[in-house]
Write an enzyme that holds these catalytic residues in place. Sequence first.
Site, PDB file in Angstrom:
ATOM      1  N   SER A   1       0.830  -1.201   0.000  1.00  0.00           N
ATOM      2  CA  SER A   1       0.000   0.000   0.000  1.00  0.00           C
ATOM      3  C   SER A   1       0.862   1.247   0.000  1.00  0.00           C
ATOM      4  O   SER A   1       1.635   1.485   0.931  1.00  0.00           O
ATOM      5  CB  SER A   1      -0.921   0.016   1.235  1.00  0.00           C
ATOM      6  OG  SER A   1      -1.417   1.333   1.434  1.00  0.00           O
TER       7      SER A   1
ATOM      8  N   ASP B   1      -6.176   0.627  -9.289  1.00  0.00           N
ATOM      9  CA  ASP B   1      -7.370   1.466  -9.472  1.00  0.00           C
ATOM     10  C   ASP B   1      -8.000   1.288 -10.859  1.00  0.00           C
ATOM     11  O   ASP B   1      -9.111   1.765 -11.099  1.00  0.00           O
ATOM     12  CB  ASP B   1      -7.014   2.946  -9.246  1.00  0.00           C
ATOM     13  CG  ASP B   1      -6.575   3.198  -7.811  1.00  0.00           C
ATOM     14  OD1 ASP B   1      -6.930   2.387  -6.927  1.00  0.00           O
ATOM     15  OD2 ASP B   1      -5.858   4.194  -7.571  1.00  0.00           O
TER      16      ASP B   1
ATOM     17  N   GLN C   1      -0.256   4.190   0.332  1.00  0.00           N
ATOM     18  CA  GLN C   1      -0.757   5.120   1.353  1.00  0.00           C
ATOM     19  C   GLN C   1      -0.116   4.826   2.703  1.00  0.00           C
ATOM     20  O   GLN C   1       0.301   5.740   3.413  1.00  0.00           O
ATOM     21  CB  GLN C   1      -2.282   5.037   1.433  1.00  0.00           C
ATOM     22  CG  GLN C   1      -2.952   5.558   0.164  1.00  0.00           C
ATOM     23  CD  GLN C   1      -4.458   5.443   0.181  1.00  0.00           C
ATOM     24  OE1 GLN C   1      -5.036   4.821   1.065  1.00  0.00           O
ATOM     25  NE2 GLN C   1      -5.096   6.031  -0.811  1.00  0.00           N
TER      26      GLN C   1
HETATM   27  O1  SPQ Z   1      -7.636   8.120  -1.999  1.00  0.00           O
HETATM   28  P1  SPQ Z   1      -8.366   6.859  -2.252  1.00  0.00           P
HETATM   29  O2  SPQ Z   1      -9.824   7.028  -1.990  1.00  0.00           O
HETATM   30  O3  SPQ Z   1      -7.811   5.690  -1.492  1.00  0.00           O
HETATM   31  O4  SPQ Z   1      -8.191   6.570  -3.818  1.00  0.00           O
HETATM   32  C1  SPQ Z   1      -7.946   5.404  -4.640  1.00  0.00           C
HETATM   33  C2  SPQ Z   1      -8.708   5.687  -5.987  1.00  0.00           C
HETATM   34  O5  SPQ Z   1      -9.282   4.787  -6.611  1.00  0.00           O
HETATM   35  O6  SPQ Z   1      -8.640   6.819  -6.417  1.00  0.00           O
HETATM   36  C3  SPQ Z   1      -8.379   4.075  -4.025  1.00  0.00           C
HETATM   37  F1  SPQ Z   1      -9.579   3.975  -3.743  1.00  0.00           F
HETATM   38  O7  SPQ Z   1      -6.571   5.323  -5.020  1.00  0.00           O
HETATM   39  C4  SPQ Z   1      -5.502   5.008  -4.125  1.00  0.00           C
HETATM   40  C5  SPQ Z   1      -4.830   3.720  -4.580  1.00  0.00           C
HETATM   41  O8  SPQ Z   1      -5.715   2.652  -4.636  1.00  0.00           O
HETATM   42  C6  SPQ Z   1      -4.528   6.158  -4.153  1.00  0.00           C
HETATM   43  C7  SPQ Z   1      -3.179   5.808  -3.637  1.00  0.00           C
HETATM   44  C8  SPQ Z   1      -2.215   6.894  -3.331  1.00  0.00           C
HETATM   45  O9  SPQ Z   1      -2.377   8.028  -3.824  1.00  0.00           O
HETATM   46  O10 SPQ Z   1      -1.247   6.606  -2.606  1.00  0.00           O
HETATM   47  C9  SPQ Z   1      -2.764   4.494  -3.464  1.00  0.00           C
HETATM   48  C10 SPQ Z   1      -3.642   3.337  -3.682  1.00  0.00           C
HETATM   49  O11 SPQ Z   1      -4.146   2.903  -2.433  1.00  0.00           O
HETATM   50  P2  SPQ Z   1      -3.332   1.905  -1.465  1.00  0.00           P
HETATM   51  O12 SPQ Z   1      -4.320   1.556  -0.391  1.00  0.00           O
HETATM   52  O13 SPQ Z   1      -2.969   0.727  -2.309  1.00  0.00           O
HETATM   53  O14 SPQ Z   1      -2.171   2.607  -0.935  1.00  0.00           O
END
Ligand code: SPQ
Length: 430
Positions: free
Chosen positions: A168, A315, A170
């Site tokens: 992830s 995504d 994030q």
């Molecule tokens: O911000 P959000 O709602 O989590 O957005 C999404 C999207 O589809 O736009 C996921 F729902 O994207 C994330 C992505 O899936 C954006 C992101 C980032 O900017 O770091 C990372 C991905 O999530 P993760 O949980 O894999 O880190």
Amino acid sequence: MADRRLAKPKNGLNGELHVPGDKSISHRAVMFGSIAEGKTTIHNFLMGEDCLSTISCFRKLGVDISLMEDEVIINGKGWSGLIEPKEILDVGNSGTTTRLIMGILAGRPFHSVLIGDESIARRPMKRVTDPLKLFGTHIDGRNGGDFTPLTIRGGSLKGIQYELPIASAQVKSAIVLAGLQAEGRTEIIEPQKTRNHTEKMIVEFGGSVEREEKTIKVLGGQSLKGTEVFVPGDISSAAFFMVAAAIVPGSNVILKNVGLNETRIGIIEVLEKMGATIEVLEHSKQGEPIGDIHIVTSELKGIEIAGDLIPSLIDEIPVIALLATQAIGTTTIKNAEELKVKETNRIDAIVAELKKLGASIRATDDGMIIEGKTSLNGGNVHSWGDHRIGMTLAIASLITKTDVYLENAEAINISYPQFFKDLEQLLISK
Ligand code: SPQ
């Protein structure tokens, strides 16, 4: 809210399009501009609802941010320029805002509260609150720190070594942002490479971060300097038109100035493997790589999508599912269980909605199996309040025998407010 009747193409999709700025990079540019010292100018900023939530949170933290068309100017005063907010920080629908801001607030010596919408209230946060607690910060939330509302009382942090249990970007970014403020070194081991915009941006703002294979190392006590950020077009938004061009007869589309970061281009690899006629012209490799993508209507074949490829197209999976309905043979998507904890359970949502249109698709524990090629019917579908499900269904409507009515199409404003206008432009530009 009334259903939206979706447009039908007469001659395919044709012409050139600049998709709006990248959502992930726009969020990060506001965050880095807010913790840096001096002026930051962000060009081609995505004025979508999620990125506006990030701006609203940082304004409540005392940061001077002004907006002009697609430009944002931030007068940053460094880490200590952030002040205790008098109000609750509302992250809206944005997972990125929620998780990354926690990494920043973890090291700030004040109290703050985070809330969001119904969807955010269901998304797991323990994956971030657990590692942040190891730094020594005080953070809590509903259900033992797993859900909003979240409360943070930040303070002095000590660097940690942490092996991420899930891939992830994030979670990685939240830990990196805390690590920048911590005493000593922070090391993060990723199970698979995920998008690296945070790491790239640290360097753009004059800081340093190291990567060795799957380990990221960051030293604490770094101060950053304001800069100029050029946000590339969002490949996750471009993906909808790549798929549309591949499946709608008579299409020939060029998507201009799209971000081609190596951690985000899984959709291009999938289209190539499926046999699409697609050409990529990279014209800038500095910072975030940018280029044009040319794609025409193509004969497609089913493939397997799994493993390390998944984080690079996570995504795009809803629209890849639609693509697979138009490919001959079986497409299997594996190792994508993370889709269950996005804005909606995206496996359930896309399987249910594409089935309504007559697709042969079924959910598995960690993905889905799609049999093609199927001709799709019209009908009533729902976005499930998820922008990517809404846009996938709008693209599906371009090839259905009869009209499609999309309920809750407004969800698309989260990442692509001008989506229907841009689609219209490609439908009439021959
Ligand atoms: O911000 P959000 O709602 O989590 O957005 C999404 C999207 O589809 O736009 C996921 F729902 O994207 C994330 C992505 O899936 C954006 C992101 C980032 O900017 O770091 C990372 C991905 O999530 P993760 O949980 O894999 O880190």
